[in-house]
Design an enzyme around this catalytic site. Structure first.
Site, PDB file in Angstrom:
ATOM      1  N   ILE A   1      14.576  51.185  27.329  1.00 49.40           N
ATOM      2  CA  ILE A   1      14.843  50.062  27.406  1.00 49.40           C
ATOM      3  C   ILE A   1      13.891  48.863  27.589  1.00 49.40           C
ATOM      4  CG2 ILE A   1      16.038  51.172  28.947  1.00 49.40           C
ATOM      5  CD1 ILE A   1      14.286  50.234  31.080  1.00 49.40           C
ATOM      6  N   ASP A   2      12.723  49.518  26.945  1.00 50.12           N
ATOM      7  CA  ASP A   2      11.920  48.374  26.503  1.00 50.12           C
ATOM      8  C   ASP A   2      11.366  47.155  26.356  1.00 50.12           C
ATOM      9  OD1 ASP A   2      10.636  49.623  29.187  1.00 50.12           O
ATOM     10  OD2 ASP A   2       8.726  50.350  28.640  1.00 50.12           O
TER      11      ASP A   2
ATOM     12  N   GLN B   1      17.091  49.664  36.898  1.00 51.97           N
ATOM     13  CA  GLN B   1      17.548  48.937  36.479  1.00 51.97           C
ATOM     14  C   GLN B   1      18.620  49.512  34.562  1.00 51.97           C
ATOM     15  OE1 GLN B   1      13.745  46.970  35.375  1.00 51.97           O
ATOM     16  NE2 GLN B   1      13.161  47.854  36.699  1.00 51.97           N
TER      17      GLN B   1
END
Length: 317
Positions: free
Chosen positions: A30-31, A191
């Site tokens: 996700i980064d 998230q």
């Protein structure tokens, strides 16, 4: 990017030992920090689009909350994931591409510190009486009593203090140029796991890049990662390809400097044009069971054990 590094090492070791093993990498972080800042290795990683959609959603909600209670909590500080890159906090801007909110974004690439953050927040408070601050977990706030994972990376969720907590405390201690105080929130793993914020674009691309990895493994052999690259032009279109694992094994790209505005408090329209297509338009359809999201339930069946017992290094005497 430890997964691709591990995959590369396993592939190399199998080849050196003459062991018939095919290793293919599937990107997932996700980064969005896998690859290079020129985006020649991969355009973006599966997972980022959904996380960006999550931040687009919660910033929209946080703005309504902050607007309603600003006389008691004039500053809302939210901490986004991202140890060393600012793609996730940058996604907060997608909630307000026209820049109408009193929103400030502090990525690890911003060059700011607590003192300059305090100055800029107070300047915003003088204009609007309230401010929303999105800060990367990797933003330098000094000693947070950091915990570390097995790869030596800081594990922010297990550390003694949160970055957002330090920021809010500092703002309150130094004084605010408006009525009220600063409060802080850390969404944490939500998230990357909130299914209601899935991006339809992201889910489709994740499936397709997985399919590409299988094709590579069966036709090209070992040592590759499936990748996604963007076609040039104004319309958003991807094509799927492959890249050698060793090229991405230890890559860690940051948010390009030209995607930060001159004062380092925001991202440019170029970033918005890059990220907006990834979040999708419509909400994905979530299967429900008595009003609750219903997730896949897989029957676990294990192959008969063939290897001798393995004890991880950390647990060996």
């Amino acid at each position: 990017n430890d997964s691709m590094d591990t995959a590369a090492k396993v592939s190399e070791l199998a080849s050196a030992k003459g062991y018939d093993l095919v290793v293919a990498g599937v990107p997932k972080t996700i980064d969005n920090d896998l690859g290079d800042e020129e985006f020649t290795l991969i355009d973006h990683t599966p997972g980022y689009g959904s996380t960006a959609r999550y931040w687009m959603s919660i910033i929209s909600d946080a703005n309504q909350e902050n607007q309603a209670i600003s006389t008691s909590e004039c500053v809302c500080v939210l901490q986004a994931m991202g140890r060393s890159s600012g793609y996730i906090p940058a996604a907060a801007r997608l909630a307000d591409p026209d820049r109408r909110m009193p929103l400030q974004i502090y990525t690890v690439e911003s060059g700011h510190n607590l003192e300059s953050l305090h100055d800029h927040v107070n300047r915003q408070l003088g204009m609007t009486g309230r401010c929303i601050v999105v800060v990367s977990e990797g933003f330098d706030v000094g000693n947070i009593g950091a915990a570390h994972d097995r790869f030596g990376h800081i594990e922010y969720g297990a550390s003694k203090q949160a970055t957002a907590q330090v920021v809010a405390n500092y703002l309150n201690e130094q004084g605010l140029n408006a009525r009220g105080q600063a409060s802080w929130q850390v969404p944490g793993v939500l998230q990357r796991s909130t299914s209601l914020c899935l991006s339809s674009v992201d889910t489709e691309e994740a499936f397709e890049v997985g399919r590409k990895a299988v094709e590579i493994a069966t036709s090209e052999g070992s040592g590759y990662m499936a990748t996604m690259l963007r076609n040039p032009g104004n319309s958003y279109q991807l094509y799927y390809d492959k890249v050698r694992l060793e090229k991405v094994a230890v890559s860690a790209r940051q948010l390009p400097k030209h995607w930060l505005n001159s004062d380092g408090l925001d991202v440019t329209d170029d970033f918005i044009r890059y990220a907006m297509p990834l979040v999708g338009e419509a909400w994905v359809e979530i299967p429900l069971e008595n009003g609750r999201p219903r997730f896949s339930r897989l029957k676990r069946e294990f192959e008969q054990k063939k290897c001798s017992e393995y004890i991880p290094l950390l647990y060996r005497d």
